[in-house]
Design a protein around this motif. Structure first.
Motif, PDB file in Angstrom:
ATOM      1  N   HIS A 193     -11.291   2.036   0.206  1.00  0.00           N
ATOM      2  CA  HIS A 193     -11.767   1.713   1.558  1.00  0.00           C
ATOM      3  C   HIS A 193     -13.217   2.081   1.795  1.00  0.00           C
ATOM      4  N   HIS A 198      -1.404   1.114  -1.022  1.00  0.00           N
ATOM      5  CA  HIS A 198      -1.204   0.445   0.256  1.00  0.00           C
ATOM      6  C   HIS A 198      -0.633   1.348   1.347  1.00  0.00           C
ATOM      7  N   HIS A 255      -6.968  -5.558   2.173  1.00  0.00           N
ATOM      8  CA  HIS A 255      -8.278  -5.392   2.822  1.00  0.00           C
ATOM      9  C   HIS A 255      -9.394  -6.102   2.057  1.00  0.00           C
ATOM     10  N   ASP A 278      -7.569  -2.545  -2.123  1.00  0.00           N
ATOM     11  CA  ASP A 278      -8.171  -2.018  -0.891  1.00  0.00           C
ATOM     12  C   ASP A 278      -9.435  -1.230  -1.245  1.00  0.00           C
ATOM     13  N   HIS A 300      -0.789   4.598   1.575  1.00  0.00           N
ATOM     14  CA  HIS A 300      -1.586   5.817   1.787  1.00  0.00           C
ATOM     15  C   HIS A 300      -0.707   7.066   1.821  1.00  0.00           C
ATOM     16  N   ASP A 310      -6.837   2.334  -2.747  1.00  0.00           N
ATOM     17  CA  ASP A 310      -7.213   2.439  -1.326  1.00  0.00           C
ATOM     18  C   ASP A 310      -8.493   3.240  -1.126  1.00  0.00           C
TER      19      ASP A 310
HETATM   20 FE   LIG Z   1      -5.197   0.758   2.216  1.00  0.00          FE
END
Ligand SMILES: [Fe+2]
Ligand SMILES: [Fe+2]
Length: 285
Positions: free
Chosen positions: A14, A223, A103, A69, A225, A12
């Motif tokens: 991002h 996923h 994502h 992600d 977090h 993640d």
């Molecule tokens: Fe995420």
């Protein structure tokens, strides 16, 4: 019992950009971009990429599982930043294994154009599910699950992929097995709870296939977090771990950006979290 292997888990990431061109804001990306503009740009401190690469390399562990992600709304620029980061890790001598998160398949167009494969393909195994072996011989199964959705962030593991996973598992030599995915299998655990529209469809069938094998397995995911580590309530050989988002920090929040160090011995897994608290710091489980 001496350790046979070790693995680093990041997830993640991002990477984000704020999109201003209205032509690129059609459909789902409009909402995702709003989320980036209002929230993610203050919470995902991707400017720490270099420091983080140093911290990962300093562990002395050679393999990094990057669990999806990488982006926020699957834009080319976000993928470019993610690819640059993974190449930085490779440049530090780390072997990177990457799989997509939801994502990274944010819009149907990004999935159809195979943007993840185009930018991060060099780190993605040729097919999922697949097995790679860590340097000490521990089998590591990498699973699919991310798909584009109209509005939700749910994933899906197809029956054929569960069957393939079971085949791969039965061919593994005796000893512990690691399984890497984007979505956790448990809808809730101490540390997180996922609403139905954020879960993995068919997770229960996969959990049965893993847990019912009687093997000692650690399922590693992102996923949600949140960090968690729990023994399966039904299958004593199956353990579940999640890692919080790598670059996360929000003022006032107790959670911190994190990566996980997983030590594998003949009969158990030991987890150690590295958290960012002004600098990267190794903590307990
Ligand atoms: Fe995420
Ligand atoms: Fe996700």
């Amino acid at each position: 019992m001496p350790n046979r292997d070790a693995l680093l888990h990041i997830t993640d990431l991002h990477f984000w950009e704020i999109v201003w061109n209205p032509l690129r804001l059609l459909g789902k990306r409009f909402l995702g971009n709003l989320n980036v503009a209002l929230r993610r740009n203050q919470e995902f401190h991707t400017e720490r990429a270099e420091t983080t690469a140093d911290a990962l390399a300093a562990t002395g562990i050679s393999t990094v599982f990057a669990g999806g992600d990488f982006t926020s709304t699957s834009t080319d620029r976000e993928f470019e930043m993610a690819a640059a980061f993974l190449r930085t890790l490779a440049g530090r001598g780390l072997r990177v294994l990457a799989i997509p998160g939801n994502h990274d398949r944010y819009t149907f167009t990004s999935a159809r154009r195979r943007r993840f494969e185009r930018y991060l393909g060099e780190f993605l195994p040729a097919e999922l599910p697949c097995r790679v072996d860590l340097p000490g011989g521990t089998p590591f199964l990498l699973l699919p699950g991310a798909q584009p959705n109209v509005l939700s962030s749910c994933g899906r593991i197809h029956g054929r992929d569960i069957e393939r996973t079971a085949e791969l598992l039965s061919a593994c030599p005796p000893g512990p097995v690691l399984v890497g995915a984007h979505y956790p299998l448990l809808p809730e655990a101490p540390g997180y709870e996922t609403p139905p529209l954020r879960r993995l469809r068919n997770a229960e069938a996969l959990r049965q296939a893993l847990g019912g094998s009687g093997r000692t397995i650690l399922h590693i995911a992102g996923h949600v977090h949140r960090a968690s580590y729990v023994q399966d309530p039904q299958y004593p050989g199956l353990w579940h771990a999640t890692t919080d988002a790598l670059f996360f920090e929000r003022s006032g929040a107790k959670r911190r950006g994190m990566f996980t160090e997983i030590q594998v011995s003949e009969d158990r897994f030991d987890l150690c979290r590295h958290v960012f608290d002004g600098a990267w710091r190794r903590t307990g489980a």
